[in-house]
Each structure stands twice: as structure tokens, then as C-alpha cells.
Scaffold this active site. Structure first.
Site, PDB file in Angstrom:
ATOM      1  N   LYS A   1      38.540  41.643  41.030  1.00 23.72           N
ATOM      2  CA  LYS A   1      39.800  42.252  41.494  1.00 23.72           C
ATOM      3  C   LYS A   1      39.493  43.458  42.380  1.00 23.72           C
ATOM      4  O   LYS A   1      38.546  44.208  42.102  1.00 23.72           O
ATOM      5  CB  LYS A   1      40.617  42.661  40.266  1.00 23.72           C
ATOM      6  CG  LYS A   1      42.018  43.182  40.572  1.00 23.72           C
ATOM      7  CD  LYS A   1      42.782  43.476  39.276  1.00 23.72           C
ATOM      8  CE  LYS A   1      44.182  43.992  39.527  1.00 23.72           C
ATOM      9  NZ  LYS A   1      44.932  44.251  38.277  1.00 23.72           N
TER      10      LYS A   1
ATOM     11  N   SER B   1      49.441  42.124  37.881  1.00 25.46           N
ATOM     12  CA  SER B   1      48.945  42.442  39.205  1.00 25.46           C
ATOM     13  C   SER B   1      47.644  41.738  39.586  1.00 25.46           C
ATOM     14  O   SER B   1      47.299  41.704  40.761  1.00 25.46           O
ATOM     15  CB  SER B   1      48.736  43.952  39.324  1.00 25.46           C
ATOM     16  OG  SER B   1      47.732  44.385  38.422  1.00 25.46           O
TER      17      SER B   1
ATOM     18  N   SER C   1      48.623  42.827  33.164  1.00 31.76           N
ATOM     19  CA  SER C   1      48.161  42.303  34.458  1.00 31.76           C
ATOM     20  C   SER C   1      47.032  41.300  34.420  1.00 31.76           C
ATOM     21  O   SER C   1      46.730  40.690  35.444  1.00 31.76           O
ATOM     22  CB  SER C   1      47.761  43.451  35.381  1.00 31.76           C
ATOM     23  OG  SER C   1      48.918  44.008  35.954  1.00 31.76           O
TER      24      SER C   1
END
Ligand code: GLN
Length: 488
Positions: A83, A158, A182
Site C-alpha cells: 500500500k 482505504s 481499511s
């Protein structure tokens, strides 16, 4: 060989056993990215030297083959996506924000060092909601990611880029971060496994902070066993993160097998707002688990309804403090240098006005307000008290049950644009996940059936929550449940 569906364990075993090379596996991954990522847009950056790295790994194997390939570390040659709020030295890192466009990290996050030490090949950085604020990956300054199961829908957020990369066959496994859901929420919406460790189990050093008392990095994979392997690779104490605790304090006990497993199902997790098809899919999975011998009992987490309001005081407060560092001077990216700038403050303000998106600005303002003199007691302090009650609810529940189970999300993946105009609708996507972060507990989401929407079969996630540092118990229970749900 269908490389794009290989589990992490099968990929590592295949390399070790000489069935295929690291170069073959990585090339297949790059080919899948080339073919599909134009539409999915899981990646913000795919490293151009990753093939050279794969070739070096193959040379290492050919040397060690004469000796002993079993000496290779567990993730050797496995393509992993990371990420874009996790720093990798020498690579761009934006956290999905225009504020950090062009910023290059100067050091490796501890989890990245650990992945490398385990032999993983990091192939690129994945898209995310700006600074991890969001539940759909539409709040990225670089465009939305799409759900590989239905390109008209969001992957969740997210960590939507990481979830889409794993679900779409564009990486064997990925790292995400979870502040209020997330990792688990996009895992549920994309049909993969996502695990949030106990607060303090994994180092946050090198993770761009959103809300420091809640953030954790964790694995996103195709199977529970893969999540365990990746978790084991990244967990552990770290001199650079005082909250990453010592190995001795972990609970090694795996807990009982399915037959003696006590599973608590909170009645508050099946109330208003839960989609009836999602509820049915989760209940059906729970029935199968019960039929296999586990004891399922209804429990209560009485303060559940206050989790989201408390979260949305605490998170903006921490966000307003953590994001103060992005001022146009120290990091990245953009700096407002218009000729009309009056002074330093004016430059800060203009840089921040241009660099942050609307969700980030909303939280910085709300947080500054909640922390301000005169309001601190009414908001922040009060929210911290609620947080304590939520934690105590879980502690009480775990006196009676081994794990807690329920839906990960109230609905399946929603359409792109469906909730972007209404922040509250977006916040509600995390209604079952935020309490876990407030309490600091470990939890995972695993696939548990599907629902049909407009002709598309969309995955449903089952969330399992375990006591503090009982990761071994969480994975053991989840692996048994996975076998069971896959078998039927
Ligand atoms: N969607 C939640 C939020 O916007 C959770 C985000 C996260 O876990 N990073 O705060």
C-alpha cells in the site's frame, strides 16, 4: 500454470521445488498487470527493475539448489504489493495524496525490511484513499480503483488497491493498513482474506500515520493460511516503534479445535442498516460452523452504537495533529510558490488548500475543533471514555467466548460514485470494523458466500475477532472455518 490464482504458499513451494522460476512468476504477474490494470487501476507504481530482481533471485536459487533449497526464507520469490502509505527507500510514496506527489522515501518501513529479509519480491505500490481516509478508494488524488469482480463497483477502502491487486491476480499477496477497517472492509468487498493485527503486534515505523493510536499494517491474501504466513513475516517488536511489543507477551496458544470452539455472535451486529442478503449469507455460514460442532451463542456488545461516533472524534483529532507536518516545506511534492504569497503562514495555508482533498480537509478541521480549548472535554475526552467502554464490552465478551463472529460490512460492494457525495454513507461502511480498532483487537475478514446484484456475484465477508494478541487462535479458528466453507 495459472500463476495469477496461486496462493502465497503454493507460489513459495513451487519456486522452492523448482516447478517454476521467480522470473516466470514475476513475469506472469507483470503480464497480468499490463493486461488488466488499465481498467482496475490497483497500482500507483509498478517497479521497472522488478524483473532484474527476480533474475537475481533465480541466480541465488541455482546456487543454493546444489546445497539445500529448504534453507530459503518462507516468502522467497513471492510477488507482494505494498500500500502506498508504507515507505520503501528510493521509491515514490504518495499515500494517495497530491500533497506527496513526487515524494521519494528515504528509508524502508520495518515491514518492508522484514519482507525483504523473508525473500519477497516487492512489485509495486497500490492505490488508496488519500492518507487512508475513506472506504472506497475513490478519495485517491490519482483516480479510483475498481473492483475486479465488477468494474462498475468500488473495491472498498482505504486499502482498495491492495485488495484489487490480490483479487484481480495482479499480486500473490499484499500489505494494507487498517485504522477503522481499511484492510478487512476491502478484503470483504473483493472476496479475499484481510487481517488486522492486535495494536502493537506489527511495527508502524515507516507507515505514514493517519491516527497513530489505531493504525496497524496487516496482510491481504487469497487464503487464511497465506495471511498467517505473511503476518508471521511482518510481526514482532521494533526499536523504532515503542508500541510494537515484545515477543514474550504474545499468546502462543492456538485455542480449541472446531468442536470446542465457542463463538459469540453480537446481536448488535445484525441490526438496522445490515443488507438482508448479506445477513443471510453470514447466518448460513454460521449455521455450517455450528453444524461442524462449534458452539455459537448470542452475545451483547452494548456500546456498539457509539463506536462510529467515538471513532469520528478520535480519528479526526489524531489526523489534525499527524497531518500538520505536511506544510510544503518538509515533504514532497507540492509547494505553493505563487507570486502573491505574503509570508510563511500564507504559503502553508495555500499549499495545504491545494494539496489536500476534501475528506482530509474535513477531518483536519473537525479534529482541530474537537481538540480546541473549551471543546476538548466535551468531544475528545468524552470519546476516549466511550472508547474505554467499548474495550470493556469486548473484554467481558471474551470471558465467555473464544472468538466473536459477524458480518465485516453491512452491504456488498457499492457502485462507483454511489456514496462519494455523502460522507456519512461512506462512514457507515465501517460500522462493524471500527470498534475493533478502538479496542486494539486482532480481527480478520474471510469470504463467506456471495450475493447477486444486477447480475454480478458479489462476495460477502465474515469477520472474526479474537482477544488481544491471540492471533494464533484467530488464524487457527479461521483456517478451520475456511476449510469448512470451501468444502460445502
Ligand atoms: N474508512 C475508515 C476511515 O475513513 C477507515 C479507514 C482506515 O482504516 N484507514 O477512517
Amino acid at each position: 500454470m495459472e500463476f495469477s490464482r496461486l496462493t502465497l504458499q503454493a507460489a513459495a513451494a513451487g519456486i522452492r521445488g523448482g516447478e517454476f522460476s521467480v522470473t516466470e512468476l514475476v513475469s506472469a504477474c507483470l503480464a497480468a498487470i499490463k493486461e488488466k490494470d488499465g481498467e482496475i487501476r490497483a497500482y500507483l507504481d509498478v517497479f521497472d527493475d522488478v524483473l532484474a530482481e527476480a533474475q537475481r533471485a533465480d541466480i541465488e536459487i541455482s546456487k543454493s539448489r546444489n546445497l539445500e533449497t529448504s534453507g530459503l526464507p518462507p516468502l522467497f520469490g513471492v510477488p507482494v504489493a505494498v500500500k502506498d502509505n508504507i515507505l520503501i527507500a528510493g521509491r515514490r510514496c504518495t499515500a494517495g495524496s497530491a500533497m506527496l506527489a513526487g515524494y521519494v522515501a528515504s528509508y524502508d518501513a520495518t515491514v518492508v525490511e522484514k519482507l525483504r529479509a523473508q525473500g519477497a519480491v516487492i512489485i509495486g505500490k497500490t492505490n488508496m484513499d488519500e492518507f487512508a481516509m475513506g472506504s472506497s478508494t475513490e478519495h485517491s488524488a490519482f483516480g479510483a480503483t475498481r473492483n475486479p469482480r465488477d468494474l462498475g463497483r468500488v473495491p472498498g477502502g482505504s486499502s482498495g488497491g491492495s485488495a484489487a491487486a490480490v483479487a484481480g491476480g495482479l499480486a500473490t499477496a499484499a500489505l494494507g493498513s487498517d485504522t477503522g477497517g481499511s484492510i478487512r472492509q476491502p478484503a470483504a468487498l473483493c472476496g479475499i482474506v484481510g487481517m488486522k493485527p492486535t495494536y502493537g503486534a506489527v511495527s508502524r515505523h515507516g507507515l505514514i500515520a493517519m491516527a497513530s493510536s489505531l493504525d496497524q499494517i496487516g496482510p491481504m491474501t487469497r487464503t487464511v493460511a497465506d495471511a498467517r504466513v505473511l503476518y508471521d513475516a511482518i510481526a514482532g517488536p521494533d526499536a523504532f516503534d515503542a508500541t510494537a511489543v515484545k515477543e514474550e507477551s504474545r499468546i502462543k496458544n492456538q485455542g480449541p479445535g472446531m468442536k470446542d470452539l465457542r463463538i459469540g455472535v453480537p446481536k448488535e451486529y445484525f441490526g438496522a442498516g445490515l443488507d438482508s442478503d448479506v445477513a443471510a449469507a453470514v447466518k448460513k455460514s454460521l449455521e455450517k460452523i455450528e453444524a461442524a460442532g462449534a458452539r455459537i451463542e448470542e452475545i451483547t456488545l452494548p456500546h456498539s452504537e457509539y463506536a462510529l461516533p467515538a471513532y469520528y472524534i478520535i480519528v479526526p483529532s489524531e489526523v489534525s495533529a499527524n497531518l500538520a507536518r505536511f506544510d510544503g516545506i518538509r515533504y514532497g511534492g507540492i509547494r505553493n510558490q505563487e507570486s502573491g504569497i505574503r509570508d510563511l503562514y500564507d504559503m502553508y495555508a495555500k499549499t495545504r488548500a491545494a494539496g489536500f482533498g476534501s475528506e482530509v480537509k474535513r477531518r483536519v478541521m473537525l479534529g482541530a475543533y474537537a481538540l480546541s480549548a473549551g471543546y476538548y472535554d466535551a468531544y475528545y475526552l468524552q470519546a476516549q471514555r466511550v472508547r474505554r467502554l467499548i474495550r470493556d464490552d469486548f473484554a467481558r465478551a471474551f470471558e465467555k467466548v473464544d472468538v466473536i463472529a459477524g458480518p465485516t460490512t453491512p452491504t456488498p460492494a457499492f457502485m462507483l460514485g454511489e456514496r462519494s457525495a455523502d460522507p456519512l454513507q461512506m462512514y457507515l461502511a465501517d460500522i462493524y470494523t471500527v470498534a475493533v480498532n478502538l479496542a486494539g483487537l486482532p480481527a480478520l475478514s474471510m469470504p463467506a458466500g456471495e450475493v447477486t446484484r444486477d447480475g454480478a456475484d458479489l462476495p460477502v465477508g465474515l469477520q472474526l475477532i479474537a482477544p488481544w494478541f491471540a492471533e494464533a487462535k484467530l488464524f487457527a479458528a479461521a483456517e478451520e472455518i475456511e476449510l469448512l466453507l470451501n468444502a460445502l
